[in-house]
Design a protein around this motif. Structure first.
Motif, short mmCIF file in Angstrom:
data_model
loop_
_atom_site.label_atom_id
_atom_site.label_comp_id
_atom_site.label_asym_id
_atom_site.label_seq_id
_atom_site.Cartn_x
_atom_site.Cartn_y
_atom_site.Cartn_z
N TYR A 27 56.83 36.02 47.24
CA TYR A 27 56.23 34.83 46.62
C TYR A 27 55.02 35.21 45.77
O TYR A 27 54.77 34.62 44.72
N LEU A 28 54.25 36.20 46.22
CA LEU A 28 53.10 36.66 45.44
C LEU A 28 53.57 37.26 44.12
O LEU A 28 52.97 36.99 43.06
N GLU A 29 54.63 38.02 44.15
CA GLU A 29 55.17 38.64 42.94
C GLU A 29 55.71 37.61 41.95
O GLU A 29 55.76 37.85 40.74
N ARG A 30 56.14 36.45 42.47
CA ARG A 30 56.67 35.40 41.60
C ARG A 30 55.58 34.43 41.12
O ARG A 30 55.86 33.54 40.32
N SER A 31 54.38 34.58 41.60
CA SER A 31 53.31 33.62 41.32
C SER A 31 52.63 33.91 39.98
O SER A 31 52.84 34.95 39.35
N TRP A 32 51.78 32.98 39.57
CA TRP A 32 50.99 33.13 38.34
C TRP A 32 50.08 34.35 38.42
O TRP A 32 49.70 34.92 37.38
N ALA A 33 49.72 34.76 39.65
CA ALA A 33 48.78 35.86 39.82
C ALA A 33 49.30 37.16 39.22
O ALA A 33 48.54 37.93 38.62
N LYS A 34 50.59 37.41 39.39
CA LYS A 34 51.17 38.65 38.86
C LYS A 34 51.13 38.66 37.33
O LYS A 34 50.83 39.70 36.72
N ILE A 35 51.39 37.51 36.73
CA ILE A 35 51.37 37.42 35.27
C ILE A 35 49.96 37.69 34.75
O ILE A 35 49.75 38.45 33.81
N PHE A 36 48.96 37.06 35.40
CA PHE A 36 47.57 37.27 34.98
C PHE A 36 47.18 38.73 35.19
O PHE A 36 46.53 39.34 34.33
N LEU A 74 39.91 32.18 34.71
CA LEU A 74 40.63 31.41 35.73
C LEU A 74 39.89 30.12 36.06
O LEU A 74 40.51 29.09 36.34
N ARG A 75 38.58 30.17 36.05
CA ARG A 75 37.77 28.96 36.29
C ARG A 75 38.14 27.88 35.28
O ARG A 75 38.27 26.70 35.65
N GLU A 76 38.30 28.27 34.02
CA GLU A 76 38.64 27.31 32.98
C GLU A 76 40.10 26.86 33.09
O GLU A 76 40.39 25.67 33.03
N VAL A 77 41.00 27.81 33.25
CA VAL A 77 42.43 27.47 33.29
C VAL A 77 42.74 26.57 34.48
O VAL A 77 43.50 25.59 34.35
N MET A 78 42.16 26.86 35.62
CA MET A 78 42.44 26.11 36.85
C MET A 78 41.54 24.88 37.01
O MET A 78 41.65 24.14 37.99
N GLU A 79 40.60 24.68 36.04
CA GLU A 79 39.69 23.54 36.06
C GLU A 79 38.88 23.50 37.36
O GLU A 79 38.83 22.49 38.06
N LEU A 80 38.22 24.62 37.65
CA LEU A 80 37.42 24.76 38.86
C LEU A 80 35.94 24.81 38.49
O LEU A 80 35.57 24.97 37.33
N ASN A 81 35.08 24.69 39.52
CA ASN A 81 33.67 24.97 39.32
C ASN A 81 33.35 26.31 39.98
O ASN A 81 34.22 26.97 40.55
N PHE A 147 50.01 33.89 29.18
CA PHE A 147 49.87 33.69 30.62
C PHE A 147 50.06 32.22 30.99
O PHE A 147 50.83 31.88 31.90
N ILE A 148 49.38 31.33 30.29
CA ILE A 148 49.45 29.90 30.60
C ILE A 148 50.85 29.35 30.39
O ILE A 148 51.38 28.61 31.22
N GLU A 149 51.46 29.76 29.29
CA GLU A 149 52.80 29.26 28.98
C GLU A 149 53.83 29.78 29.98
O GLU A 149 54.68 29.04 30.47
N GLU A 150 53.75 31.07 30.31
CA GLU A 150 54.72 31.68 31.21
C GLU A 150 54.51 31.25 32.65
O GLU A 150 55.48 31.02 33.39
N ALA A 151 53.24 31.13 33.07
CA ALA A 151 52.95 30.82 34.47
C ALA A 151 53.10 29.34 34.79
O ALA A 151 53.54 28.97 35.88
N PRO A 155 51.25 23.98 27.24
CA PRO A 155 50.96 24.37 25.86
C PRO A 155 49.82 25.38 25.81
O PRO A 155 49.05 25.52 26.76
N LYS A 156 49.71 26.07 24.72
CA LYS A 156 48.66 27.07 24.56
C LYS A 156 47.29 26.42 24.66
O LYS A 156 47.06 25.32 24.16
N MET A 157 46.36 27.13 25.30
CA MET A 157 44.98 26.64 25.43
C MET A 157 44.15 27.18 24.27
O MET A 157 44.31 28.33 23.86
N ASP A 158 43.27 26.35 23.75
CA ASP A 158 42.38 26.77 22.67
C ASP A 158 41.33 27.71 23.23
O ASP A 158 40.43 27.31 23.97
#
Length: 258
Positions: A27-36, A74-81, A147-151, A155-158
Motif C-alpha cells: 500500500y505504501l508503494e501504491r500511495s502518493w508518497a512513492k510518487i513524491f 506538501l503543506r501546500e498540496v495537502m492544505e495543512l498548517n 506528482f499532483i496529477e498522477e497521485a 489539475p495542475k497547481m500554479d
C-alpha cells in the motif's frame, strides 16, 4: 550554522519501512508518497540555499534543505498548517517515505525549524531581491504538477501561487514577531497598551497564531496590521528611537504591497 547537502537518502537496516508487513509495504508503494519520493524530492536543488548559511564547516550543520522544501510543498498540496504537517511527519510513514526520513531515529523538522527557514529566506529576499523559495518551486513546477496529477488526478497547481502563499506566511510571521517585540519593550518600560493585545506575551500565542491554513493568512495579516497600528498610537512617540518601532514602520509600509 554550516550548509551541508542531505546525504541521508538511502534506507538502512534500522529503517522503519522494514518493520512494515508485506501488505503495508504494498500500500505504501501504491500511495502518493512513492510518487513524491521519486519525482519531486530528488529534484529539489539544495545548493541554491547555501547562501543562507555559513561556509564554516566546523559549525553545526543545517537541517536538510530538501526536507524543509519538501515539507513546505506538501503543506501546500495537502492544505495543512505547520502543526499538521509536523504531526503527519511524525506519525504517518507516508510523509516520512515521501521526504526520505524513514531512517531517522527522530524526525528532523519542527514548527520552529520551518519558521526559521522561511524567515531566513524572507530576510535574504529583503537584502538581495532574490526569492529563493519562489525560484526553487518555479523550477520544480513540472515535477510538482506531474506528482499532483498522477497521485490525486487533480489539475495542475500554479507553482507561482504556491510560492506566494509560502512568502505571505513568512511575512505574516515576521510581522507577528515585530508586534511581540514591541509589546515586550512596552511591558519592560511600564507603558500601558490595550488589554486586547495582552495575548502577544502569552507563551502559546505564537503557536495559536501561526497554525492557520492558506485561506486564513490574509485575515491574520490584516489583524496583526491593525494591532500594530494600535500599538503605534499607544507609543505616542516614546519609542521612535527603538529598533522595534522602526521595524514596525517599515513592515507597515511594505504590507500595503501585499
Amino acid at each position: 550554522m554550516a550548509f551541508v547537502t542531505n546525504e541521508n537518502q538511502q534506507m538502512n537496516l534500522t529503517d522503519h519501512v522494514f518493520s512494515l508487513t508485506e501488505r503495508e509495504k504494498k500500500y505504501l508503494e501504491r500511495s502518493w508518497a512513492k510518487i513524491f519520493s521519486e519525482k519531486v524530492f530528488p529534484a529539489i536543488p539544495e545548493d541554491r540555499f547555501s547562501v543562507l548559511y555559513s561556509s564554516n564547516k566546523a559549525s553545526r550543520p543545517n537541517t536538510p534543505v530538501n526536507i524543509m522544501i519538501g515539507a513546505l510543498i506538501l503543506r501546500e498540496v495537502m492544505e495543512l498548517n505547520d502543526s499538521e504537517i509536523m504531526q503527519n511527519l511524525m506519525f504517518d510513514i507516508r510523509y516520512q517515505y515521501a521526504l526520505h526520513t524513514t531512517s531517522f531515529e527522530e524526525q528532523p523538522l519542527s514548527e520552529k525549524t520551518l519558521s526559521r527557514f522561511r524567515s531566513r529566506c524572507l530576510s535574504y529576499e529583503t537584502e538581495t531581491g532574490e526569492n529563493l523559495i519562489y525560484d526553487c518551486i518555479s523550477d520544480l513546477s513540472e515535477e510538482i504538477s506531474e506528482f499532483i496529477e498522477e497521485a490525486f488526478g487533480m489539475p495542475k497547481m500554479d507553482s507561482r501561487m504556491m510560492a506566494q502563499n509560502i512568502r505571505n506566511l513568512s511575512f505574516m510571521e515576521l510581522f507577528y514577531f515585530a508586534v511581540v517585540n514591541l509589546v515586550k519593550e512596552m511591558v519592560q518600560r511600564g507603558v500601558d497598551f490595550p488589554e486586547d493585545l495582552q495575548h502577544y506575551v502569552e507563551k502559546e500565542d505564537h503557536h495559536r497564531f501561526m497554525n492557520v491554513h492558506d485561506e486564513d493568512i490574509t485575515e491574520r495579516l490584516n489583524r496583526v496590521k491593525e494591532d500594530a497600528e494600535i500599538l503605534m498610537e499607544s507609543c505616542d512617540g516614546a519609542f521612535d528611537d527603538t529598533s522595534e518601532y522602526q521595524l514596525m514602520i517599515r513592515l507597515l509600509k511594505e504590507s500595503y504591497s501585499f
